[in-house]
Motif scaffolding. Sequence first.
Motif, PDB file in Angstrom:
ATOM      1  N   TYR A  74       0.758  -1.233   0.160  1.00  0.00           N
ATOM      2  CA  TYR A  74       0.025   0.087  -0.009  1.00  0.00           C
ATOM      3  C   TYR A  74       0.722   1.246   0.018  1.00  0.00           C
ATOM      4  CZ  TYR A  74      -4.223  -2.757   0.249  1.00  0.00           C
ATOM      5  OH  TYR A  74      -5.319  -3.590   0.065  1.00  0.00           O
ATOM      6  N   ILE A  75       0.211   2.434  -0.384  1.00  0.00           N
ATOM      7  CA  ILE A  75       0.975   3.631  -0.485  1.00  0.00           C
ATOM      8  C   ILE A  75       1.187   4.290   0.861  1.00  0.00           C
ATOM      9  CG2 ILE A  75       1.084   5.776  -1.874  1.00  0.00           C
ATOM     10  CD1 ILE A  75       1.341   3.721  -3.665  1.00  0.00           C
ATOM     11  N   TYR A  76       2.367   4.810   1.281  1.00  0.00           N
ATOM     12  CA  TYR A  76       2.382   5.702   2.417  1.00  0.00           C
ATOM     13  C   TYR A  76       3.098   6.983   1.839  1.00  0.00           C
ATOM     14  CZ  TYR A  76       4.562   7.394   6.713  1.00  0.00           C
ATOM     15  OH  TYR A  76       4.918   8.176   7.715  1.00  0.00           O
ATOM     16  N   THR A  77       2.378   7.939   1.839  1.00  0.00           N
ATOM     17  CA  THR A  77       2.606   9.180   1.534  1.00  0.00           C
ATOM     18  C   THR A  77       2.569  10.273   2.775  1.00  0.00           C
ATOM     19  OG1 THR A  77       0.620   9.950   0.934  1.00  0.00           O
ATOM     20  CG2 THR A  77       1.940   9.388  -0.831  1.00  0.00           C
ATOM     21  N   TYR A  78       3.727  11.085   2.673  1.00  0.00           N
ATOM     22  CA  TYR A  78       3.695  12.053   3.699  1.00  0.00           C
ATOM     23  C   TYR A  78       4.317  13.440   3.207  1.00  0.00           C
ATOM     24  CZ  TYR A  78       8.604  10.642   4.435  1.00  0.00           C
ATOM     25  OH  TYR A  78       9.785  10.227   4.205  1.00  0.00           O
ATOM     26  N   VAL A  79       4.070  14.564   3.970  1.00  0.00           N
ATOM     27  CA  VAL A  79       4.714  15.550   3.561  1.00  0.00           C
ATOM     28  C   VAL A  79       5.806  16.175   4.370  1.00  0.00           C
ATOM     29  CG1 VAL A  79       4.124  18.187   2.781  1.00  0.00           C
ATOM     30  CG2 VAL A  79       2.564  16.564   2.312  1.00  0.00           C
ATOM     31  N   GLU A 125      17.133  16.574 -13.616  1.00  0.00           N
ATOM     32  CA  GLU A 125      16.436  17.193 -12.511  1.00  0.00           C
ATOM     33  C   GLU A 125      14.989  16.774 -12.311  1.00  0.00           C
ATOM     34  OE1 GLU A 125      17.416  21.428 -12.966  1.00  0.00           O
ATOM     35  OE2 GLU A 125      19.479  20.967 -12.092  1.00  0.00           O
ATOM     36  N   LEU A 126      14.341  16.476 -13.281  1.00  0.00           N
ATOM     37  CA  LEU A 126      12.886  16.309 -13.191  1.00  0.00           C
ATOM     38  C   LEU A 126      12.514  15.228 -12.043  1.00  0.00           C
ATOM     39  CD1 LEU A 126      11.959  15.456 -17.176  1.00  0.00           C
ATOM     40  CD2 LEU A 126      11.354  17.538 -15.668  1.00  0.00           C
ATOM     41  N   SER A 127      13.383  14.188 -11.771  1.00  0.00           N
ATOM     42  CA  SER A 127      12.975  13.155 -11.094  1.00  0.00           C
ATOM     43  C   SER A 127      14.083  12.618 -10.190  1.00  0.00           C
ATOM     44  CB  SER A 127      12.331  11.916 -11.828  1.00  0.00           C
ATOM     45  OG  SER A 127      13.171  11.526 -12.788  1.00  0.00           O
ATOM     46  N   ASN A 128      15.169  13.350 -10.019  1.00  0.00           N
ATOM     47  CA  ASN A 128      16.346  12.831  -9.345  1.00  0.00           C
ATOM     48  C   ASN A 128      16.484  13.071  -7.803  1.00  0.00           C
ATOM     49  OD1 ASN A 128      16.969  15.545  -9.488  1.00  0.00           O
ATOM     50  ND2 ASN A 128      19.258  15.091 -10.031  1.00  0.00           N
ATOM     51  N   GLY A 129      15.251  12.738  -7.209  1.00  0.00           N
ATOM     52  CA  GLY A 129      15.149  12.936  -5.722  1.00  0.00           C
ATOM     53  C   GLY A 129      13.722  12.621  -5.383  1.00  0.00           C
ATOM     54  N   PRO A 130      13.464  12.192  -4.036  1.00  0.00           N
ATOM     55  CA  PRO A 130      12.074  11.834  -3.801  1.00  0.00           C
ATOM     56  C   PRO A 130      10.805  12.921  -3.742  1.00  0.00           C
ATOM     57  CG  PRO A 130      13.404  12.104  -1.622  1.00  0.00           C
ATOM     58  CD  PRO A 130      14.331  12.293  -2.988  1.00  0.00           C
ATOM     59  N   GLY A 131      11.235  14.095  -3.590  1.00  0.00           N
ATOM     60  CA  GLY A 131      10.363  15.235  -3.680  1.00  0.00           C
ATOM     61  C   GLY A 131      10.104  15.436  -5.238  1.00  0.00           C
ATOM     62  N   LYS A 132      11.185  15.351  -5.968  1.00  0.00           N
ATOM     63  CA  LYS A 132      11.124  15.740  -7.152  1.00  0.00           C
ATOM     64  C   LYS A 132      10.246  14.896  -8.137  1.00  0.00           C
ATOM     65  CE  LYS A 132      15.820  17.694  -7.362  1.00  0.00           C
ATOM     66  NZ  LYS A 132      17.113  17.638  -7.899  1.00  0.00           N
ATOM     67  N   LEU A 133      10.487  13.362  -8.075  1.00  0.00           N
ATOM     68  CA  LEU A 133       9.696  12.663  -8.588  1.00  0.00           C
ATOM     69  C   LEU A 133       8.053  12.617  -8.395  1.00  0.00           C
ATOM     70  CD1 LEU A 133       8.875   9.657  -7.019  1.00  0.00           C
ATOM     71  CD2 LEU A 133      11.052   9.321  -6.631  1.00  0.00           C
ATOM     72  N   THR A 134       7.950  12.952  -7.131  1.00  0.00           N
ATOM     73  CA  THR A 134       6.530  12.843  -6.898  1.00  0.00           C
ATOM     74  C   THR A 134       5.592  14.092  -7.543  1.00  0.00           C
ATOM     75  OG1 THR A 134       6.730  14.126  -4.619  1.00  0.00           O
ATOM     76  CG2 THR A 134       6.283  11.793  -4.478  1.00  0.00           C
ATOM     77  N   LYS A 135       6.327  15.232  -7.481  1.00  0.00           N
ATOM     78  CA  LYS A 135       5.887  16.189  -8.310  1.00  0.00           C
ATOM     79  C   LYS A 135       5.721  15.937  -9.784  1.00  0.00           C
ATOM     80  CE  LYS A 135       5.790  21.259  -8.172  1.00  0.00           C
ATOM     81  NZ  LYS A 135       6.693  22.425  -7.977  1.00  0.00           N
ATOM     82  N   ALA A 136       6.787  15.314 -10.343  1.00  0.00           N
ATOM     83  CA  ALA A 136       6.830  14.940 -11.828  1.00  0.00           C
ATOM     84  C   ALA A 136       5.918  14.035 -12.247  1.00  0.00           C
ATOM     85  CB  ALA A 136       8.243  14.330 -12.127  1.00  0.00           C
ATOM     86  N   LEU A 137       5.454  12.999 -11.170  1.00  0.00           N
ATOM     87  CA  LEU A 137       4.564  12.069 -11.616  1.00  0.00           C
ATOM     88  C   LEU A 137       3.218  12.518 -11.266  1.00  0.00           C
ATOM     89  CD1 LEU A 137       6.123   8.719 -10.456  1.00  0.00           C
ATOM     90  CD2 LEU A 137       5.824   9.520 -12.782  1.00  0.00           C
ATOM     91  N   GLY A 138       2.975  13.655 -10.502  1.00  0.00           N
ATOM     92  CA  GLY A 138       1.516  13.990  -9.946  1.00  0.00           C
ATOM     93  C   GLY A 138       0.974  13.221  -8.692  1.00  0.00           C
ATOM     94  N   ILE A 139       1.982  12.729  -7.750  1.00  0.00           N
ATOM     95  CA  ILE A 139       1.565  12.059  -6.552  1.00  0.00           C
ATOM     96  C   ILE A 139       1.449  13.079  -5.623  1.00  0.00           C
ATOM     97  CG2 ILE A 139       2.645  10.379  -4.875  1.00  0.00           C
ATOM     98  CD1 ILE A 139       4.194   9.165  -7.095  1.00  0.00           C
ATOM     99  N   THR A 140       0.264  12.856  -4.807  1.00  0.00           N
ATOM    100  CA  THR A 140       0.094  13.677  -3.603  1.00  0.00           C
ATOM    101  C   THR A 140      -0.638  13.070  -2.539  1.00  0.00           C
ATOM    102  OG1 THR A 140      -2.386  13.866  -4.102  1.00  0.00           O
ATOM    103  CG2 THR A 140      -0.842  15.259  -5.385  1.00  0.00           C
ATOM    104  N   ASN A 141      -0.786  13.462  -1.264  1.00  0.00           N
ATOM    105  CA  ASN A 141      -0.969  12.852  -0.308  1.00  0.00           C
ATOM    106  C   ASN A 141      -2.499  12.223  -0.414  1.00  0.00           C
ATOM    107  OD1 ASN A 141       0.622  12.633   1.914  1.00  0.00           O
ATOM    108  ND2 ASN A 141      -0.131  14.629   3.044  1.00  0.00           N
ATOM    109  N   LEU A 142      -3.264  12.625  -1.803  1.00  0.00           N
ATOM    110  CA  LEU A 142      -4.320  12.015  -1.856  1.00  0.00           C
ATOM    111  C   LEU A 142      -4.114  10.410  -2.235  1.00  0.00           C
ATOM    112  CD1 LEU A 142      -6.342  14.740  -3.764  1.00  0.00           C
ATOM    113  CD2 LEU A 142      -6.525  13.765  -1.726  1.00  0.00           C
ATOM    114  N   ASP A 143      -3.079  10.149  -2.485  1.00  0.00           N
ATOM    115  CA  ASP A 143      -2.604   8.693  -2.938  1.00  0.00           C
ATOM    116  C   ASP A 143      -2.528   7.643  -1.663  1.00  0.00           C
ATOM    117  OD1 ASP A 143      -2.582   8.684  -5.776  1.00  0.00           O
ATOM    118  OD2 ASP A 143      -0.958  10.158  -5.592  1.00  0.00           O
ATOM    119  N   TYR A 144      -2.539   8.212  -0.511  1.00  0.00           N
ATOM    120  CA  TYR A 144      -2.105   7.694   0.608  1.00  0.00           C
ATOM    121  C   TYR A 144      -3.202   6.639   0.968  1.00  0.00           C
ATOM    122  CZ  TYR A 144      -1.845   6.928   5.773  1.00  0.00           C
ATOM    123  OH  TYR A 144      -1.522   6.333   7.261  1.00  0.00           O
TER     124      TYR A 144
END
Length: 196
Positions: A74-79, A125-144
Amino acid sequence: MGDERLKPEFFQQPTLELAQALIGKKIIKETDEGIASGWIVETEAYKGPEDRAAHSFGNRRTKRTEVMFGPPGYIYTYVMHTHCLVNIVSGELEKPEAVLIRAIEPVEGINLMYSRRGKDKKEVELSNGPGKLTKALGITNLDYGLPCYEPPLYIVEGFTPSQIESGPRIGIDNSGEAREYPWRFWLSGNRFVSRK
Protein backbone atom coordinates in the motif's frame (compact mmCIF):
# COMPACT_ATOMS: atom_id res chain seq x y z
CA MET A 1 -0.22 -0.58 -22.43
CA GLY A 2 1.12 -4.08 -22.00
CA ASP A 3 2.58 -3.32 -18.56
CA GLU A 4 2.22 -6.33 -16.28
CA ARG A 5 1.23 -5.12 -12.83
CA LEU A 6 3.06 -6.57 -9.86
CA LYS A 7 0.90 -8.96 -7.82
CA PRO A 8 0.13 -8.21 -4.16
CA GLU A 9 2.37 -11.19 -3.22
CA PHE A 10 5.41 -9.40 -4.68
CA PHE A 11 5.27 -6.90 -1.83
CA GLN A 12 5.38 -9.60 0.84
CA GLN A 13 9.20 -9.82 0.69
CA PRO A 14 11.32 -8.71 3.65
CA THR A 15 11.83 -4.95 3.52
CA LEU A 16 15.53 -4.94 2.57
CA GLU A 17 14.84 -7.43 -0.23
CA LEU A 18 11.83 -5.47 -1.46
CA ALA A 19 13.87 -2.25 -1.57
CA GLN A 20 16.28 -3.96 -3.98
CA ALA A 21 13.57 -5.83 -5.92
CA LEU A 22 11.86 -2.53 -6.75
CA ILE A 23 14.94 -1.25 -8.61
CA GLY A 24 14.20 -1.55 -12.34
CA LYS A 25 10.43 -1.74 -11.88
CA LYS A 26 8.23 0.94 -13.44
CA ILE A 27 6.01 3.23 -11.36
CA ILE A 28 3.00 4.71 -13.19
CA LYS A 29 0.63 7.51 -12.17
CA GLU A 30 -2.61 8.17 -14.05
CA THR A 31 -4.12 11.66 -13.67
CA ASP A 32 -6.66 13.77 -15.57
CA GLU A 33 -3.69 15.47 -17.27
CA GLY A 34 -2.35 12.17 -18.59
CA ILE A 35 -0.05 9.30 -17.66
CA ALA A 36 3.51 9.69 -16.40
CA SER A 37 5.89 6.89 -15.48
CA GLY A 38 9.49 6.09 -14.70
CA TRP A 39 11.92 3.29 -13.90
CA ILE A 40 12.67 3.11 -10.18
CA VAL A 41 16.43 3.63 -9.86
CA GLU A 42 16.85 4.37 -6.13
CA THR A 43 15.11 3.31 -2.93
CA GLU A 44 15.61 3.42 0.85
CA ALA A 45 14.41 0.82 3.35
CA TYR A 46 12.92 1.79 6.72
CA LYS A 47 12.56 -1.07 9.18
CA GLY A 48 9.98 0.31 11.53
CA PRO A 49 10.04 -0.24 15.26
CA GLU A 50 13.79 -0.79 15.69
CA ASP A 51 14.91 1.79 13.09
CA ARG A 52 15.47 5.25 14.62
CA ALA A 53 15.12 6.84 11.17
CA ALA A 54 11.62 5.41 10.63
CA HIS A 55 8.44 7.34 11.40
CA SER A 56 7.20 4.19 13.14
CA PHE A 57 10.27 3.83 15.41
CA GLY A 58 9.21 2.31 18.72
CA ASN A 59 5.91 1.25 17.12
CA ARG A 60 4.77 4.88 17.01
CA ARG A 61 1.21 4.66 15.75
CA THR A 62 -0.36 7.89 14.54
CA LYS A 63 -2.87 8.95 11.91
CA ARG A 64 0.10 9.44 9.58
CA THR A 65 1.77 6.06 10.20
CA GLU A 66 -1.45 4.00 10.41
CA VAL A 67 -1.19 2.57 6.87
CA MET A 68 2.20 1.02 7.72
CA PHE A 69 0.56 -1.23 10.32
CA GLY A 70 -1.56 -2.80 7.60
CA PRO A 71 -0.62 -5.25 4.83
CA PRO A 72 2.32 -4.61 2.50
CA GLY A 73 1.83 -3.18 -0.99
CA TYR A 74 0.00 0.00 0.00
CA ILE A 75 1.01 3.62 -0.55
CA TYR A 76 2.39 5.64 2.35
CA THR A 77 2.71 9.31 1.41
CA TYR A 78 3.67 12.14 3.72
CA VAL A 79 4.71 15.75 3.38
CA MET A 80 8.19 16.78 4.52
CA HIS A 81 8.92 20.51 4.35
CA THR A 82 6.86 21.23 1.23
CA HIS A 83 7.51 17.97 -0.61
CA CYS A 84 5.25 14.94 -0.77
CA LEU A 85 7.26 11.70 -0.52
CA VAL A 86 6.04 8.27 -1.62
CA ASN A 87 6.73 4.98 0.14
CA ILE A 88 5.57 1.41 -0.37
CA VAL A 89 4.41 -0.31 2.81
CA SER A 90 6.41 -3.48 3.50
CA GLY A 91 6.87 -5.96 6.31
CA GLU A 92 4.23 -8.05 8.01
CA LEU A 93 0.89 -6.97 9.46
CA GLU A 94 1.36 -4.86 12.60
CA LYS A 95 5.09 -4.49 11.76
CA PRO A 96 5.25 -0.97 10.31
CA GLU A 97 8.00 -0.90 7.67
CA ALA A 98 8.26 0.85 4.31
CA VAL A 99 10.42 1.50 1.25
CA LEU A 100 10.93 5.09 0.12
CA ILE A 101 11.10 5.63 -3.65
CA ARG A 102 14.05 8.05 -3.93
CA ALA A 103 14.55 8.51 -7.69
CA ILE A 104 13.14 7.44 -11.06
CA GLU A 105 14.28 7.64 -14.66
CA PRO A 106 11.43 9.18 -16.72
CA VAL A 107 9.77 6.90 -19.28
CA GLU A 108 6.32 8.22 -20.29
CA GLY A 109 4.77 11.66 -19.95
CA ILE A 110 8.05 13.58 -20.01
CA ASN A 111 6.35 16.76 -21.33
CA LEU A 112 3.88 16.46 -18.47
CA MET A 113 6.80 16.17 -16.04
CA TYR A 114 8.34 19.37 -17.46
CA SER A 115 5.03 21.20 -17.06
CA ARG A 116 4.89 20.14 -13.40
CA ARG A 117 8.56 20.66 -12.56
CA GLY A 118 9.38 23.68 -14.75
CA LYS A 119 10.28 23.97 -18.42
CA ASP A 120 13.78 25.25 -17.58
CA LYS A 121 14.81 22.08 -15.71
CA LYS A 122 17.47 19.77 -17.07
CA GLU A 123 16.00 16.33 -17.76
CA VAL A 124 18.02 14.77 -14.94
CA GLU A 125 16.47 17.25 -12.47
CA LEU A 126 12.93 16.14 -13.24
CA SER A 127 12.99 13.14 -10.93
CA ASN A 128 16.41 12.67 -9.27
CA GLY A 129 15.08 12.99 -5.73
CA PRO A 130 12.09 11.84 -3.67
CA GLY A 131 10.25 15.19 -3.69
CA LYS A 132 11.04 15.80 -7.36
CA LEU A 133 9.68 12.48 -8.61
CA THR A 134 6.34 12.85 -6.81
CA LYS A 135 5.85 16.29 -8.34
CA ALA A 136 6.88 15.00 -11.78
CA LEU A 137 4.47 12.06 -11.58
CA GLY A 138 1.62 13.99 -9.92
CA ILE A 139 1.69 11.94 -6.70
CA THR A 140 -0.01 13.69 -3.76
CA ASN A 141 -1.22 12.93 -0.26
CA LEU A 142 -4.51 11.86 -1.86
CA ASP A 143 -2.69 8.66 -2.90
CA TYR A 144 -2.16 7.71 0.76
CA GLY A 145 -3.53 4.28 1.61
CA LEU A 146 -4.16 3.12 -1.96
CA PRO A 147 -2.85 -0.27 -3.18
CA CYS A 148 0.23 0.12 -5.38
CA TYR A 149 -0.84 -2.62 -7.78
CA GLU A 150 -3.99 -0.90 -9.13
CA PRO A 151 -4.54 2.46 -10.88
CA PRO A 152 -4.19 5.35 -10.40
CA LEU A 153 -0.73 4.75 -8.85
CA TYR A 154 0.84 1.37 -9.47
CA ILE A 155 4.05 -0.52 -10.12
CA VAL A 156 4.64 -2.87 -13.04
CA GLU A 157 7.34 -5.24 -14.23
CA GLY A 158 10.44 -3.66 -15.68
CA PHE A 159 14.01 -4.70 -16.36
CA THR A 160 16.60 -6.67 -14.43
CA PRO A 161 19.24 -4.26 -13.05
CA SER A 162 22.81 -4.95 -14.14
CA GLN A 163 24.21 -3.95 -10.74
CA ILE A 164 22.69 -2.53 -7.55
CA GLU A 165 24.85 -0.61 -5.09
CA SER A 166 24.09 0.23 -1.48
CA GLY A 167 25.12 2.79 1.10
CA PRO A 168 23.83 4.90 4.02
CA ARG A 169 20.47 6.61 3.70
CA ILE A 170 20.26 10.37 3.16
CA GLY A 171 18.90 13.18 5.33
CA ILE A 172 18.54 11.25 8.59
CA ASP A 173 21.43 12.77 10.56
CA ASN A 174 19.62 12.82 13.89
CA SER A 175 18.89 9.09 13.97
CA GLY A 176 21.85 7.73 15.96
CA GLU A 177 23.37 4.48 14.75
CA ALA A 178 20.62 4.10 12.14
CA ARG A 179 22.36 6.86 10.19
CA GLU A 180 25.02 4.38 9.07
CA TYR A 181 22.82 1.46 8.00
CA PRO A 182 23.52 0.72 4.29
CA TRP A 183 19.83 0.66 3.45
CA ARG A 184 19.85 2.94 0.41
CA PHE A 185 19.95 1.05 -2.88
CA TRP A 186 20.53 2.40 -6.37
CA LEU A 187 21.05 1.30 -9.95
CA SER A 188 24.77 1.49 -10.55
CA GLY A 189 25.78 4.19 -13.04
CA ASN A 190 22.28 5.65 -13.51
CA ARG A 191 22.35 9.42 -13.90
CA PHE A 192 18.99 9.92 -12.17
CA VAL A 193 20.25 8.60 -8.82
CA SER A 194 19.85 11.46 -6.33
CA ARG A 195 23.36 11.32 -4.91
CA LYS A 196 26.41 9.34 -5.92
